[in-house]
Design a protein around this motif. Structure first.
Motif, short mmCIF file in Angstrom:
data_model
loop_
_atom_site.label_atom_id
_atom_site.label_comp_id
_atom_site.label_asym_id
_atom_site.label_seq_id
_atom_site.Cartn_x
_atom_site.Cartn_y
_atom_site.Cartn_z
N MET A 18 0.75 -1.16 0.02
CA MET A 18 0.06 0.14 0.06
C MET A 18 1.06 1.12 0.00
O MET A 18 0.65 2.22 -0.80
N LEU A 19 2.09 1.19 0.72
CA LEU A 19 2.88 2.46 1.05
C LEU A 19 3.80 2.40 -0.46
O LEU A 19 3.98 3.72 -0.90
N LYS A 20 3.80 1.61 -1.12
CA LYS A 20 4.59 1.64 -2.51
C LYS A 20 3.74 1.96 -3.53
O LYS A 20 4.15 2.43 -4.71
N THR A 21 2.27 1.97 -3.48
CA THR A 21 1.53 2.26 -4.47
C THR A 21 1.38 3.92 -4.71
O THR A 21 1.11 4.48 -3.90
N GLU A 22 1.65 4.08 -5.97
CA GLU A 22 1.75 5.64 -6.22
C GLU A 22 0.41 6.32 -6.03
O GLU A 22 0.38 7.54 -5.95
N LYS A 23 -0.68 5.58 -6.54
CA LYS A 23 -1.93 6.18 -6.56
C LYS A 23 -2.70 6.34 -4.98
O LYS A 23 -3.34 7.17 -4.77
N THR A 24 -1.89 6.11 -3.95
CA THR A 24 -2.28 6.06 -2.57
C THR A 24 -2.06 7.50 -2.12
O THR A 24 -0.77 7.79 -2.24
N SER A 25 -2.95 8.09 -1.69
CA SER A 25 -2.53 9.62 -1.19
C SER A 25 -1.76 9.72 0.15
O SER A 25 -1.46 8.59 0.83
N GLU A 26 -1.25 10.69 0.43
CA GLU A 26 -0.25 10.91 1.68
C GLU A 26 -1.08 10.63 2.77
O GLU A 26 -0.54 10.06 3.82
N LYS A 27 -2.29 11.06 3.08
CA LYS A 27 -3.18 10.92 4.16
C LYS A 27 -3.22 9.39 4.35
O LYS A 27 -3.23 8.92 5.44
N THR A 28 -3.52 8.68 3.42
CA THR A 28 -3.95 7.50 3.24
C THR A 28 -2.37 6.39 3.96
O THR A 28 -2.76 5.44 4.82
N LYS A 29 -1.44 7.04 3.30
CA LYS A 29 -0.37 6.20 3.73
C LYS A 29 -0.03 6.52 5.17
O LYS A 29 0.55 5.61 6.00
N ASN A 30 -0.29 7.83 5.67
CA ASN A 30 -0.11 8.05 7.09
C ASN A 30 -1.01 7.10 7.84
O ASN A 30 -0.61 6.38 8.89
N HIS A 31 -2.30 7.14 7.44
CA HIS A 31 -3.09 6.28 8.10
C HIS A 31 -2.70 4.72 8.21
O HIS A 31 -2.98 4.06 9.15
N MET A 32 -2.19 4.24 7.20
CA MET A 32 -1.85 2.90 6.85
C MET A 32 -0.85 2.49 7.92
O MET A 32 -0.89 1.43 8.56
N VAL A 33 0.25 3.44 7.96
CA VAL A 33 1.31 3.01 8.75
C VAL A 33 1.02 3.24 10.22
O VAL A 33 1.49 2.18 11.19
N ALA A 34 0.40 3.89 10.75
CA ALA A 34 -0.55 4.03 12.14
C ALA A 34 -1.07 2.87 12.56
O ALA A 34 -1.20 2.20 13.56
N ILE A 35 -2.05 2.20 11.47
CA ILE A 35 -2.80 1.33 11.78
C ILE A 35 -2.05 -0.06 11.76
O ILE A 35 -2.24 -0.87 12.55
N LEU A 36 -1.04 -0.23 10.99
CA LEU A 36 -0.03 -1.17 10.89
C LEU A 36 0.69 -1.32 12.45
O LEU A 36 0.67 -2.27 12.92
N PHE A 37 0.95 -0.20 12.96
CA PHE A 37 1.52 -0.27 14.31
C PHE A 37 0.55 -0.76 15.14
O PHE A 37 0.69 -1.41 15.98
N PHE A 38 -0.68 -0.36 15.14
CA PHE A 38 -1.87 -0.62 15.95
C PHE A 38 -2.21 -2.33 15.83
O PHE A 38 -2.28 -2.87 16.83
N LEU A 39 -2.07 -2.89 14.63
CA LEU A 39 -2.45 -4.06 14.45
C LEU A 39 -1.38 -4.88 15.15
O LEU A 39 -1.54 -5.90 15.80
N ILE A 40 -0.24 -4.54 15.00
CA ILE A 40 0.89 -5.46 15.74
C ILE A 40 0.64 -5.26 17.30
O ILE A 40 0.62 -6.56 17.93
N CYS A 41 0.33 -4.00 17.79
CA CYS A 41 0.03 -4.17 19.19
C CYS A 41 -1.21 -4.78 19.38
O CYS A 41 -1.17 -5.84 20.48
N ALA A 42 -2.11 -4.77 18.81
CA ALA A 42 -3.47 -5.59 19.04
C ALA A 42 -3.21 -7.08 18.77
O ALA A 42 -3.78 -7.91 19.65
N CYS A 43 -2.27 -7.50 17.92
CA CYS A 43 -1.91 -8.90 17.86
C CYS A 43 -1.47 -9.36 19.13
O CYS A 43 -1.69 -10.59 19.81
N VAL A 44 -0.61 -8.70 19.41
CA VAL A 44 0.07 -8.98 21.01
C VAL A 44 -0.91 -9.03 22.14
O VAL A 44 -1.11 -9.95 22.88
N GLN A 45 -1.90 -8.11 22.07
CA GLN A 45 -2.90 -7.85 23.10
C GLN A 45 -3.78 -8.89 23.07
O GLN A 45 -3.95 -9.62 24.14
#
Length: 383
Positions: free
Chosen positions: A76-103
């Motif tokens: 998703m981050l490598k896709t040129e069509k993905t907007s800046e805002k979506t990329k920010n959301h994507m990496v933040a949600i990735l961080f959350f998903l790893i934390c949620a997986c541990v939880q």
């Protein structure tokens, strides 16, 4: 403004990469930790359905999920069509998903239930309250999911699990409040920097602008001309300089006063600006002298534009004049890969202007370089 936006996007891009690498490192650390915990707890036991279940539930499944999350975010981050805002959301949600997986998979340890607090705080990097609220809401969803999984497994008393989740919920809420305060502070700080930047740009622009005519001044001309000459050496784009000087301007000031002289200067500045292509530069060099810089135009087209300026200025009616005309003379020089310095380039156009003045004024003169001799050739005069 556009430049500032680019800087902001570059900064976000930098921190997205840092956050993504951090997620990958955390995923690897969690995987290694799971293996070490398994070895420490199960080293004296033979393989059994319980051990296989443990491996699948606490090692294989969370590791596979983390890998899927990371790969999905990567593409998703490598896709040129993905907007800046979506990329920010994507990496933040990735961080959350790893934390949620541990939880969700390690709910046995009460402190683990608070891990999403880290993801909430990480959203401060992007200073986006909507993103912070999103991760905060997802953290409560993952907490409820962790409670349901713990209750289903039945390893602990439901009341004890519920109390642990209540404490974790309070911690997540507190982390949200803290992140919100820090995000607002970051936004105010960024706005303050933005305002300072705009003020600085305004002061720089004022320093490069001549107040009477609103044209760029001599300082700006030196900078822009230097850049243009350098660029010409790279792209071989035609570069033409025209130096314009009002004819007998001193007589106007002496006869009608400086206010009328200023009126003439402003009128000429307007005519030069209106008849010069928008991507070119018009300067007031000083006194009654103006400079035009053309890039990418053949010299014939430049002469045609200046001829139009001659005509429009000559036909302009000044109330304080009685049937008289005001004219200007112009010297033109083409860079044409000559190897001149910026000062030499200006000097050639100025020499052409001098010849235009000495040959009767109200005309153009073009500087030409032929073999080893520099020769000035007359373009034409205006009646």
């Amino acid at each position: 403004m556009h430049q500032l936006l680019n800087i902001n996007n570059e900064l976000h891009e930098k921190w997205r990469k840092i956050m993504f690498r951090t997620c990958v490192i955390i995923g690897i650390i969690i995987f290694i930790a799971e293996i070490l915990i398994f070895i420490f707890n199960k080293h004296s036991q033979t393989f059994s359905p319980t051990i296989i279940r443990y491996l699948l539930l606490y090692l294989v499944l969370p590791s596979v999920l983390n890998l899927i999350f990371i790969l999905g975010a990567y593409f998703m981050l490598k896709t040129e069509k993905t907007s800046e805002k979506t990329k920010n959301h994507m990496v933040a949600i990735l961080f959350f998903l790893i934390c949620a997986c541990v939880q969700c998979f390690h709910h046995t340890f009460p402190p683990i239930l608070c891990v999403p607090c880290i993801a909430v705080f990480m959203t401060i990097i992007f200073a986006d309250l909507k993103l912070t609220r999103l991760v905060f809401g997802l953290s409560y969803i993952s907490l409820i999911l962790a409670f349901q999984i713990a209750s289903f497994e039945g390893d602990r008393d439901v009341k004890a699990i519920f109390l642990d989740c209540i404490v974790a919920g309070i911690m997540i809420f507190c982390s949200y409040l803290g992140a919100k305060v820090l995000t607002r502070y970051t936004n105010e700080q960024a706005q303050s920097i933005h305002n300072s930047y705009l003020k600085q740009m305004e002061l720089i622009q004022e320093a490069k602008t001549e107040p009477l005519t609103g044209l760029l001044n001599r300082r700006a001309m030196v900078d822009i001309l230097g850049q243009a000459v350098y660029q010409e050496g790279v792209t071989r784009t035609p570069l033409i300089l025209a130096v314009i000087d009002l004819d007998d301007f001193k007589l106007i000031n002496d006869s009608y006063g400086h206010s009328k002289g200023d009126e003439v200067l402003v009128t000429l500045a307007d005519i030069l600006s209106q008849n010069t292509p928008g991507n070119e530069n018009v300067f007031r060099y000083g006194g009654e002298e103006f400079v035009l810089l053309f890039s990418g135009h053949p010299i014939a087209a430049v002469v045609e534009m200046i001829d139009k300026m001659h005509q429009e200025f000559r036909e302009h009616h000044f109330d304080f004049l009685k049937g008289s005309q005001i004219t200007f003379s112009c010297g033109i020089a083409e860079y044409a890969n000559s190897g001149w310095s910026t000062s030499e380039f200006f000097e050639k156009a100025d020499q052409a202007l001098y010849l235009a003045k000495s040959e009767g004024k109200n005309q153009n003169q073009i500087y030409e370089k032929r073999l080893e001799e520099h020769k000035l050739t007359q373009c034409h005069a205006f009646g």
